[in-house]
Scaffold this motif. Structure first.
Motif, PDB file in Angstrom:
ATOM      1  N   PHE A 172       0.815  -1.208   0.000  1.00 41.99           N
ATOM      2  CA  PHE A 172       0.000   0.000   0.000  1.00 41.99           C
ATOM      3  C   PHE A 172       0.854   1.266   0.000  1.00 41.99           C
ATOM      4  O   PHE A 172       0.345   2.340  -0.275  1.00 41.99           O
ATOM      5  CB  PHE A 172      -0.948   0.002   1.197  1.00 41.99           C
ATOM      6  N   TRP A 173       2.130   1.151   0.303  1.00 45.81           N
ATOM      7  CA  TRP A 173       3.008   2.306   0.275  1.00 45.81           C
ATOM      8  C   TRP A 173       3.208   2.826  -1.146  1.00 45.81           C
ATOM      9  O   TRP A 173       3.697   3.946  -1.338  1.00 45.81           O
ATOM     10  CB  TRP A 173       4.355   1.980   0.918  1.00 45.81           C
ATOM     11  N   LEU A 174       2.848   2.022  -2.153  1.00 41.12           N
ATOM     12  CA  LEU A 174       2.974   2.475  -3.541  1.00 41.12           C
ATOM     13  C   LEU A 174       1.918   3.512  -3.909  1.00 41.12           C
ATOM     14  O   LEU A 174       2.130   4.313  -4.818  1.00 41.12           O
ATOM     15  CB  LEU A 174       2.852   1.286  -4.493  1.00 41.12           C
ATOM     16  N   ALA A 175       0.785   3.511  -3.225  1.00 39.84           N
ATOM     17  CA  ALA A 175      -0.326   4.408  -3.578  1.00 39.84           C
ATOM     18  C   ALA A 175       0.073   5.886  -3.509  1.00 39.84           C
ATOM     19  O   ALA A 175      -0.196   6.630  -4.460  1.00 39.84           O
ATOM     20  CB  ALA A 175      -1.531   4.109  -2.704  1.00 39.84           C
ATOM     21  N   PRO A 176       0.691   6.370  -2.437  1.00 34.30           N
ATOM     22  CA  PRO A 176       1.072   7.794  -2.430  1.00 34.30           C
ATOM     23  C   PRO A 176       2.098   8.147  -3.504  1.00 34.30           C
ATOM     24  O   PRO A 176       2.052   9.242  -4.069  1.00 34.30           O
ATOM     25  CB  PRO A 176       1.664   8.019  -1.042  1.00 34.30           C
ATOM     26  N   ILE A 177       2.998   7.234  -3.791  1.00 30.91           N
ATOM     27  CA  ILE A 177       4.006   7.498  -4.821  1.00 30.91           C
ATOM     28  C   ILE A 177       3.336   7.649  -6.180  1.00 30.91           C
ATOM     29  O   ILE A 177       3.634   8.579  -6.933  1.00 30.91           O
ATOM     30  CB  ILE A 177       5.057   6.372  -4.842  1.00 30.91           C
ATOM     31  N   ILE A 178       2.431   6.754  -6.489  1.00 28.62           N
ATOM     32  CA  ILE A 178       1.720   6.811  -7.767  1.00 28.62           C
ATOM     33  C   ILE A 178       0.868   8.071  -7.845  1.00 28.62           C
ATOM     34  O   ILE A 178       0.817   8.736  -8.885  1.00 28.62           O
ATOM     35  CB  ILE A 178       0.877   5.535  -7.957  1.00 28.62           C
ATOM     36  N   LEU A 179       0.214   8.423  -6.759  1.00 27.40           N
ATOM     37  CA  LEU A 179      -0.626   9.616  -6.732  1.00 27.40           C
ATOM     38  C   LEU A 179       0.197  10.880  -6.965  1.00 27.40           C
ATOM     39  O   LEU A 179      -0.195  11.750  -7.762  1.00 27.40           O
ATOM     40  CB  LEU A 179      -1.368   9.701  -5.396  1.00 27.40           C
ATOM     41  N   VAL A 180       1.340  10.996  -6.324  1.00 30.85           N
ATOM     42  CA  VAL A 180       2.195  12.169  -6.501  1.00 30.85           C
ATOM     43  C   VAL A 180       2.712  12.245  -7.929  1.00 30.85           C
ATOM     44  O   VAL A 180       2.752  13.318  -8.537  1.00 30.85           O
ATOM     45  CB  VAL A 180       3.359  12.155  -5.481  1.00 30.85           C
ATOM     46  N   MET A 181       3.086  11.109  -8.499  1.00 30.09           N
ATOM     47  CA  MET A 181       3.561  11.100  -9.884  1.00 30.09           C
ATOM     48  C   MET A 181       2.465  11.541 -10.843  1.00 30.09           C
ATOM     49  O   MET A 181       2.726  12.312 -11.779  1.00 30.09           O
ATOM     50  CB  MET A 181       4.075   9.708 -10.258  1.00 30.09           C
ATOM     51  N   LEU A 182       1.249  11.081 -10.630  1.00 30.92           N
ATOM     52  CA  LEU A 182       0.130  11.493 -11.482  1.00 30.92           C
ATOM     53  C   LEU A 182      -0.163  12.979 -11.343  1.00 30.92           C
ATOM     54  O   LEU A 182      -0.414  13.667 -12.339  1.00 30.92           O
ATOM     55  CB  LEU A 182      -1.115  10.672 -11.152  1.00 30.92           C
ATOM     56  N   LEU A 183      -0.133  13.497 -10.122  1.00 31.14           N
ATOM     57  CA  LEU A 183      -0.393  14.925  -9.913  1.00 31.14           C
ATOM     58  C   LEU A 183       0.685  15.802 -10.543  1.00 31.14           C
ATOM     59  O   LEU A 183       0.380  16.833 -11.141  1.00 31.14           O
ATOM     60  CB  LEU A 183      -0.517  15.226  -8.425  1.00 31.14           C
ATOM     61  N   LEU A 184       1.942  15.403 -10.423  1.00 29.87           N
ATOM     62  CA  LEU A 184       3.018  16.172 -11.061  1.00 29.87           C
ATOM     63  C   LEU A 184       2.902  16.144 -12.581  1.00 29.87           C
ATOM     64  O   LEU A 184       3.125  17.157 -13.240  1.00 29.87           O
ATOM     65  CB  LEU A 184       4.380  15.654 -10.618  1.00 29.87           C
ATOM     66  N   GLY A 185       2.571  15.003 -13.126  1.00 31.49           N
ATOM     67  CA  GLY A 185       2.367  14.903 -14.571  1.00 31.49           C
ATOM     68  C   GLY A 185       1.220  15.761 -15.041  1.00 31.49           C
ATOM     69  O   GLY A 185       1.312  16.455 -16.058  1.00 31.49           O
TER      70      GLY A 185
END
Length: 50
Positions: free
Chosen positions: A18-31
């Motif tokens: 579940f620690w992957l969820a914030p990383i993916i979310l931040v990457m999507l928001l930056l993109g």
């Protein structure tokens, strides 16, 4: 797109990553920020962040 999100959620739930969820979310928001700001006047200020 929905299938990709379902598969990603299934992967994270099954392997307890579940620690992957914030990383993916931040990457999507930056993109999204880069895509939206590309044609605006604030683009030079956003690119200085990176």
């Amino acid at each position: 797109m929905i299938d990709l999100l379902k598969d990603l959620w299934g992967f994270m739930r099954e392997r307890k990553k579940f620690w992957l969820a914030p990383i993916i979310l931040v990457m999507l928001l930056l993109g999204l920020l880069i895509v939206v700001a590309q044609g605006s006047a604030i683009a030079p200020f956003i690119y200085t962040l990176f």
